[in-house]
Design a protein around this motif. Structure first.
Motif, PDB file in Angstrom:
ATOM      1  N   LEU A  95       0.841  -1.194   0.000  1.00  0.00           N
ATOM      2  CA  LEU A  95       0.000   0.000   0.000  1.00  0.00           C
ATOM      3  C   LEU A  95       0.877   1.246   0.000  1.00  0.00           C
ATOM      4  N   THR A  96       0.583   2.154  -0.921  1.00  0.00           N
ATOM      5  CA  THR A  96       1.408   3.350  -1.120  1.00  0.00           C
ATOM      6  C   THR A  96       0.519   4.542  -1.436  1.00  0.00           C
ATOM      7  N   GLY A  97       0.710   5.620  -0.695  1.00  0.00           N
ATOM      8  CA  GLY A  97       0.002   6.856  -0.980  1.00  0.00           C
ATOM      9  C   GLY A  97       0.918   7.838  -1.676  1.00  0.00           C
ATOM     10  N   TYR A  98       0.396   8.519  -2.683  1.00  0.00           N
ATOM     11  CA  TYR A  98       1.151   9.564  -3.372  1.00  0.00           C
ATOM     12  C   TYR A  98       0.711  10.927  -2.849  1.00  0.00           C
ATOM     13  N   ILE A  99       1.655  11.839  -2.740  1.00  0.00           N
ATOM     14  CA  ILE A  99       1.319  13.220  -2.398  1.00  0.00           C
ATOM     15  C   ILE A  99       1.113  13.965  -3.705  1.00  0.00           C
ATOM     16  N   ALA A 100      -0.123  14.419  -3.927  1.00  0.00           N
ATOM     17  CA  ALA A 100      -0.503  15.041  -5.190  1.00  0.00           C
ATOM     18  C   ALA A 100      -0.997  16.462  -4.950  1.00  0.00           C
ATOM     19  N   LYS A 101      -1.075  17.228  -6.015  1.00  0.00           N
ATOM     20  CA  LYS A 101      -1.573  18.596  -5.886  1.00  0.00           C
ATOM     21  C   LYS A 101      -3.071  18.594  -5.630  1.00  0.00           C
ATOM     22  N   LYS A 102      -3.552  19.586  -4.910  1.00  0.00           N
ATOM     23  CA  LYS A 102      -4.942  19.628  -4.457  1.00  0.00           C
ATOM     24  C   LYS A 102      -5.941  19.714  -5.604  1.00  0.00           C
ATOM     25  N   GLU A 103      -5.495  20.183  -6.781  1.00  0.00           N
ATOM     26  CA  GLU A 103      -6.402  20.337  -7.915  1.00  0.00           C
ATOM     27  C   GLU A 103      -7.045  19.020  -8.330  1.00  0.00           C
ATOM     28  N   ILE A 104      -6.400  17.898  -8.016  1.00  0.00           N
ATOM     29  CA  ILE A 104      -6.957  16.587  -8.378  1.00  0.00           C
ATOM     30  C   ILE A 104      -8.261  16.330  -7.632  1.00  0.00           C
ATOM     31  N   LEU A 105      -8.458  16.991  -6.506  1.00  0.00           N
ATOM     32  CA  LEU A 105      -9.704  16.831  -5.758  1.00  0.00           C
ATOM     33  C   LEU A 105     -10.923  17.264  -6.576  1.00  0.00           C
ATOM     34  N   LEU A 110     -11.717  10.059  -9.800  1.00  0.00           N
ATOM     35  CA  LEU A 110     -10.278   9.842  -9.645  1.00  0.00           C
ATOM     36  C   LEU A 110      -9.816  10.162  -8.228  1.00  0.00           C
ATOM     37  N   SER A 111     -10.296  11.259  -7.683  1.00  0.00           N
ATOM     38  CA  SER A 111      -9.879  11.637  -6.329  1.00  0.00           C
ATOM     39  C   SER A 111     -10.347  10.603  -5.304  1.00  0.00           C
ATOM     40  N   CYS A 119      -3.728   8.464  -0.587  1.00  0.00           N
ATOM     41  CA  CYS A 119      -3.054   9.615  -1.182  1.00  0.00           C
ATOM     42  C   CYS A 119      -3.414  10.880  -0.403  1.00  0.00           C
ATOM     43  N   LEU A 120      -2.518  11.846  -0.463  1.00  0.00           N
ATOM     44  CA  LEU A 120      -2.706  13.122   0.223  1.00  0.00           C
ATOM     45  C   LEU A 120      -2.644  14.242  -0.806  1.00  0.00           C
ATOM     46  N   PHE A 121      -3.308  15.342  -0.501  1.00  0.00           N
ATOM     47  CA  PHE A 121      -3.456  16.409  -1.476  1.00  0.00           C
ATOM     48  C   PHE A 121      -2.879  17.702  -0.914  1.00  0.00           C
ATOM     49  N   LEU A 122      -1.923  18.250  -1.662  1.00  0.00           N
ATOM     50  CA  LEU A 122      -1.122  19.363  -1.179  1.00  0.00           C
ATOM     51  C   LEU A 122      -1.506  20.670  -1.861  1.00  0.00           C
ATOM     52  N   ASP A 123      -1.701  21.696  -1.044  1.00  0.00           N
ATOM     53  CA  ASP A 123      -1.897  23.057  -1.538  1.00  0.00           C
ATOM     54  C   ASP A 123      -0.540  23.757  -1.469  1.00  0.00           C
ATOM     55  N   ARG A 124       0.096  23.906  -2.622  1.00  0.00           N
ATOM     56  CA  ARG A 124       1.461  24.439  -2.643  1.00  0.00           C
ATOM     57  C   ARG A 124       1.536  25.908  -2.239  1.00  0.00           C
TER      58      ARG A 124
END
Length: 243
Positions: A95-105, A110-111, A119-124
């Protein structure tokens, strides 16, 4: 053009079917959350392999034996293309989570798949939220889930990688998990180099030997982002000859 059509049609059908699959997974999750995550990973891995096949990506993988399978790791890689995730996610052994940009939400189905797989969602643009994401990633590693992060912070099409963000490495510093350098060459040639078309391309993905923080010198521990950057940059330059 034909590859783009095939990939688009596959994704359309997959995302449509996902609505019903997600309903079933919600039921599974009420009784066994780990099973829900494991099933989600298998389904998404299969879908990504299909996308890679339809896109004509010819992938050469080096050093996969370097990835520990008995414990969570922090994958750290250079970021060239959307296909970095497609090509690497289908190969994770646990099991692996990717840190992705928040826009994918903003992409509902897909989100949801990504949330299923931790997976986690980052606001840069939000430093505080970024810290919260790193803290969440630390908790996930402590609970046996690997994390993948691209410390450049964005996709980079230059042969010279952007500096790595030091905060990305807090995950390994706070958990003691091994860092696995993940170097990808030429993934941008599949799609980004000639938008909106998809073209058959040769891609090289190399996993470096795991890095254990407690085995590094004090100087390398202090500058772990530079240490990893140098390894990946050197590997990237070496593997250009394989394209």
């Amino acid at each position: 053009m034909i590859r783009l059509i095939f990939v688009f049609l596959f994704l359309f059908v997959f995302l449509f079917c996902s609505i019903f699959i997600q309903l079933a997974l919600c039921v599974v999750g009420k009784f066994n959350m780990e099973a829900k995550k494991s099933i989600s990973l298998k389904i998404v891995s299969w879908a990504f392999r299909c996308v890679a096949f339809l896109s004509g990506a010819k992938l050469t993988v080096i050093g996969e034996e370097n990835v520990p399978t008995d414990r969570p790791v922090l994958y750290v890689g250079n970021h060239r293309s959307y296909f970095d995730i497609v090509l690497s996610y289908s190969r994770v052994p646990r099991l692996t989570g990717y840190i992705a940009k928040k826009e994918i939400l903003k992409v509902p189905v897909l989100s949801q798949w990504m949330k299923n797989m931790d997976c986690l969602f980052l606001d840069r643009s939000d430093i505080r939220q970024g810290l919260e994401v790193i803290l969440s990633a630390i908790d996930k590693v402590k609970n046996g889930i690997s994390i993948t992060i691209y410390p450049e912070g964005t996709r980079n099409r230059s042969d010279e990688m952007l500096p790595f963000h030091k905060g990305s490495f807090k995950i390994a510093q706070k958990t003691g998990c091994p860092i696995v350098p993940m170097t990808i060459n030429n993934s941008n040639a599949i799609f980004e180099d000639h938008l909106p078309f998809i073209r058959r391309s040769k891609v090289v993905l190399e996993y470096g030997k795991p890095i254990y923080m407690n085995e590094l010198s004090p100087e390398d521990k202090k500058n772990i982002e530079t240490y990893c950057h140098n390894i990946i940059q050197e590997t990237y330059q070496k593997n250009k000859a394989l394209i």
